[in-house]
Motif scaffolding. Structure first.
Motif, PDB file in Angstrom:
ATOM      1  N   VAL A 108      -4.313  -5.461 -14.571  1.00  0.00           N
ATOM      2  CA  VAL A 108      -4.405  -5.955 -13.198  1.00  0.00           C
ATOM      3  C   VAL A 108      -3.557  -5.561 -12.226  1.00  0.00           C
ATOM      4  O   VAL A 108      -3.598  -5.051 -11.136  1.00  0.00           O
ATOM      5  CB  VAL A 108      -4.443  -7.675 -13.271  1.00  0.00           C
ATOM      6  CG1 VAL A 108      -4.498  -8.179 -12.107  1.00  0.00           C
ATOM      7  CG2 VAL A 108      -5.702  -8.075 -14.303  1.00  0.00           C
ATOM      8  N   ILE A 109      -2.164  -5.370 -12.711  1.00  0.00           N
ATOM      9  CA  ILE A 109      -0.869  -5.128 -12.050  1.00  0.00           C
ATOM     10  C   ILE A 109      -1.220  -3.774 -11.504  1.00  0.00           C
ATOM     11  O   ILE A 109      -0.955  -3.235 -10.473  1.00  0.00           O
ATOM     12  CB  ILE A 109       0.259  -5.444 -12.461  1.00  0.00           C
ATOM     13  CG1 ILE A 109       0.411  -7.047 -12.549  1.00  0.00           C
ATOM     14  CG2 ILE A 109       1.559  -5.347 -11.765  1.00  0.00           C
ATOM     15  CD1 ILE A 109       1.562  -7.672 -13.474  1.00  0.00           C
ATOM     16  N   LEU A 110      -1.005  -2.981 -12.553  1.00  0.00           N
ATOM     17  CA  LEU A 110      -1.046  -1.594 -12.481  1.00  0.00           C
ATOM     18  C   LEU A 110      -2.429  -0.883 -11.659  1.00  0.00           C
ATOM     19  O   LEU A 110      -2.139  -0.238 -10.758  1.00  0.00           O
ATOM     20  CB  LEU A 110      -1.055  -0.789 -13.724  1.00  0.00           C
ATOM     21  CG  LEU A 110      -0.045  -0.999 -14.552  1.00  0.00           C
ATOM     22  CD1 LEU A 110      -0.160  -0.351 -16.074  1.00  0.00           C
ATOM     23  CD2 LEU A 110       1.193  -0.489 -14.152  1.00  0.00           C
ATOM     24  N   ILE A 111      -3.599  -1.622 -11.670  1.00  0.00           N
ATOM     25  CA  ILE A 111      -4.587  -0.878 -11.061  1.00  0.00           C
ATOM     26  C   ILE A 111      -4.617  -1.593  -9.770  1.00  0.00           C
ATOM     27  O   ILE A 111      -4.863  -0.767  -8.624  1.00  0.00           O
ATOM     28  CB  ILE A 111      -6.093  -1.429 -11.821  1.00  0.00           C
ATOM     29  CG1 ILE A 111      -6.103  -0.437 -12.925  1.00  0.00           C
ATOM     30  CG2 ILE A 111      -7.154  -0.902 -10.764  1.00  0.00           C
ATOM     31  CD1 ILE A 111      -7.112  -0.773 -14.056  1.00  0.00           C
ATOM     32  N   LYS A 112      -4.626  -2.716  -9.493  1.00  0.00           N
ATOM     33  CA  LYS A 112      -4.488  -3.466  -8.215  1.00  0.00           C
ATOM     34  C   LYS A 112      -3.263  -3.298  -7.274  1.00  0.00           C
ATOM     35  O   LYS A 112      -3.485  -3.105  -6.165  1.00  0.00           O
ATOM     36  CB  LYS A 112      -4.472  -4.870  -8.143  1.00  0.00           C
ATOM     37  CG  LYS A 112      -5.783  -5.433  -8.888  1.00  0.00           C
ATOM     38  CD  LYS A 112      -6.743  -6.215  -7.951  1.00  0.00           C
ATOM     39  CE  LYS A 112      -7.880  -6.845  -8.692  1.00  0.00           C
ATOM     40  NZ  LYS A 112      -9.141  -6.872  -8.000  1.00  0.00           N
ATOM     41  N   GLY A 113      -2.174  -2.859  -7.699  1.00  0.00           N
ATOM     42  CA  GLY A 113      -1.002  -2.521  -6.980  1.00  0.00           C
ATOM     43  C   GLY A 113      -1.168  -0.981  -6.412  1.00  0.00           C
ATOM     44  O   GLY A 113      -0.541  -0.749  -5.513  1.00  0.00           O
ATOM     45  N   LEU A 114      -1.906  -0.221  -7.006  1.00  0.00           N
ATOM     46  CA  LEU A 114      -2.325   1.064  -6.275  1.00  0.00           C
ATOM     47  C   LEU A 114      -3.329   1.023  -4.919  1.00  0.00           C
ATOM     48  O   LEU A 114      -3.409   1.836  -4.297  1.00  0.00           O
ATOM     49  CB  LEU A 114      -2.729   2.292  -7.409  1.00  0.00           C
ATOM     50  CG  LEU A 114      -1.769   2.602  -8.336  1.00  0.00           C
ATOM     51  CD1 LEU A 114      -2.622   3.360  -9.160  1.00  0.00           C
ATOM     52  CD2 LEU A 114      -0.800   3.380  -7.526  1.00  0.00           C
ATOM     53  N   THR A 115      -4.145  -0.050  -5.264  1.00  0.00           N
ATOM     54  CA  THR A 115      -5.191  -0.062  -4.154  1.00  0.00           C
ATOM     55  C   THR A 115      -4.870  -0.969  -2.784  1.00  0.00           C
ATOM     56  O   THR A 115      -3.628  -1.519  -2.859  1.00  0.00           O
ATOM     57  CB  THR A 115      -6.426  -0.842  -4.493  1.00  0.00           C
ATOM     58  OG1 THR A 115      -5.977  -2.292  -4.855  1.00  0.00           O
ATOM     59  CG2 THR A 115      -6.851  -0.175  -6.137  1.00  0.00           C
ATOM     60  N   PRO A 116      -5.650  -0.736  -1.636  1.00  0.00           N
ATOM     61  CA  PRO A 116      -5.240  -1.485  -0.629  1.00  0.00           C
ATOM     62  C   PRO A 116      -5.535  -3.048  -0.711  1.00  0.00           C
ATOM     63  O   PRO A 116      -5.316  -3.776   0.179  1.00  0.00           O
ATOM     64  CB  PRO A 116      -6.201  -0.725   0.544  1.00  0.00           C
ATOM     65  CG  PRO A 116      -6.957  -0.018  -0.082  1.00  0.00           C
ATOM     66  CD  PRO A 116      -6.643   0.400  -1.558  1.00  0.00           C
ATOM     67  N   ILE A 117      -6.043  -3.480  -1.890  1.00  0.00           N
ATOM     68  CA  ILE A 117      -6.188  -4.655  -2.165  1.00  0.00           C
ATOM     69  C   ILE A 117      -5.023  -5.687  -1.732  1.00  0.00           C
ATOM     70  O   ILE A 117      -3.836  -5.162  -2.142  1.00  0.00           O
ATOM     71  CB  ILE A 117      -7.018  -5.004  -3.288  1.00  0.00           C
ATOM     72  CG1 ILE A 117      -8.290  -4.472  -3.394  1.00  0.00           C
ATOM     73  CG2 ILE A 117      -6.751  -6.594  -3.686  1.00  0.00           C
ATOM     74  CD1 ILE A 117      -8.909  -4.709  -4.776  1.00  0.00           C
ATOM     75  N   PRO A 118      -4.928  -6.570  -1.041  1.00  0.00           N
ATOM     76  CA  PRO A 118      -3.657  -7.330  -0.678  1.00  0.00           C
ATOM     77  C   PRO A 118      -2.958  -7.631  -2.213  1.00  0.00           C
ATOM     78  O   PRO A 118      -3.481  -8.385  -2.914  1.00  0.00           O
ATOM     79  CB  PRO A 118      -4.032  -8.530  -0.018  1.00  0.00           C
ATOM     80  CG  PRO A 118      -5.523  -8.219   0.718  1.00  0.00           C
ATOM     81  CD  PRO A 118      -5.988  -7.349  -0.321  1.00  0.00           C
TER      82      PRO A 118
END
Length: 191
Positions: A108-118
């Motif tokens: 969750v952290i690794l993937i979402k941290g790369l995206t522009p999702i807040p």
């Protein structure tokens, strides 16, 4: 009006106060603010490409520190964290977040941290789920650093050509950017 706003942002990006503003936005975005730091990082790198990696470092450090605040909000101030998530349209409740992190955890952290999702959605949720703080911090450093250094590198080397194109068709790219931004929030709500 759009041209004046664009010129104002570019002038701000070149000012001596830009790094402090970038740090503040990066910190706030990871815990409670809705605007991603990319809106400042991009014009700052365009204005001073030789400082691209300094700006990426500022973004990374401030974002991770802000993420720690977001984690703290979720962990120690659960009702406040749930309220912040509800305001952003993600009110699944503490049990849903715990299940989310129990199933996907580090990813969750690794993937979402790369995206522009807040990123605040990840940070507050990690705190609510009582996810490992140590793992949260190192994963945030890796993923946020990768995102900001990649963006800074792309803007540094390809930015001037893109800037020329954007300046020619400023209205078109503004509309496209708004559609992508709104589309991202709609997609986030549907997840």
């Amino acid at each position: 009006m759009l041209r004046k706003t664009y010129d104002w942002v570019m002038n701000l990006a070149a000012s001596r106060h830009a790094p402090a503003s970038l740090a503040a936005v990066s910190f706030a975005e990871s815990s409670f603010f809705p605007i991603p730091p990319d809106v400042m990082l991009a014009p700052m790198v365009l204005a001073r490409p030789e400082r691209a990696y300094v700006y990426a470092t500022i973004c990374t450090v401030a974002s991770v520190l802000g993420g720690m605040l977001g984690y703290t909000i979720g962990h120690f101030l659960g009702p406040v964290g749930e309220w912040l998530l509800m305001v952003t349209g993600n009110s699944g409740g503490q049990a849903a977040f715990e299940a989310w992190f129990a199933q996907w955890g580090l990813w969750v952290i690794l993937i979402k941290g790369l995206t522009p999702i807040p990123y605040k959605l990840v940070t507050i949720s990690a705190g609510l789920a009582d996810f490992s703080f140590f793992t949260f911090v190192w994963a945030s450093v890796v993923t946020r650093g990768a995102r900001f250094f990649l963006a800074a590198t792309l803007i540094k080397y390809f930015g001037p050509a893109v800037r020329e194109e954007v300046e020619k068709r400023l209205t078109l790219y503004t509309v496209i950017g708004l559609v992508v931004l709104v589309g991202g929030f709609v997609a986030l709500k549907l997840l």
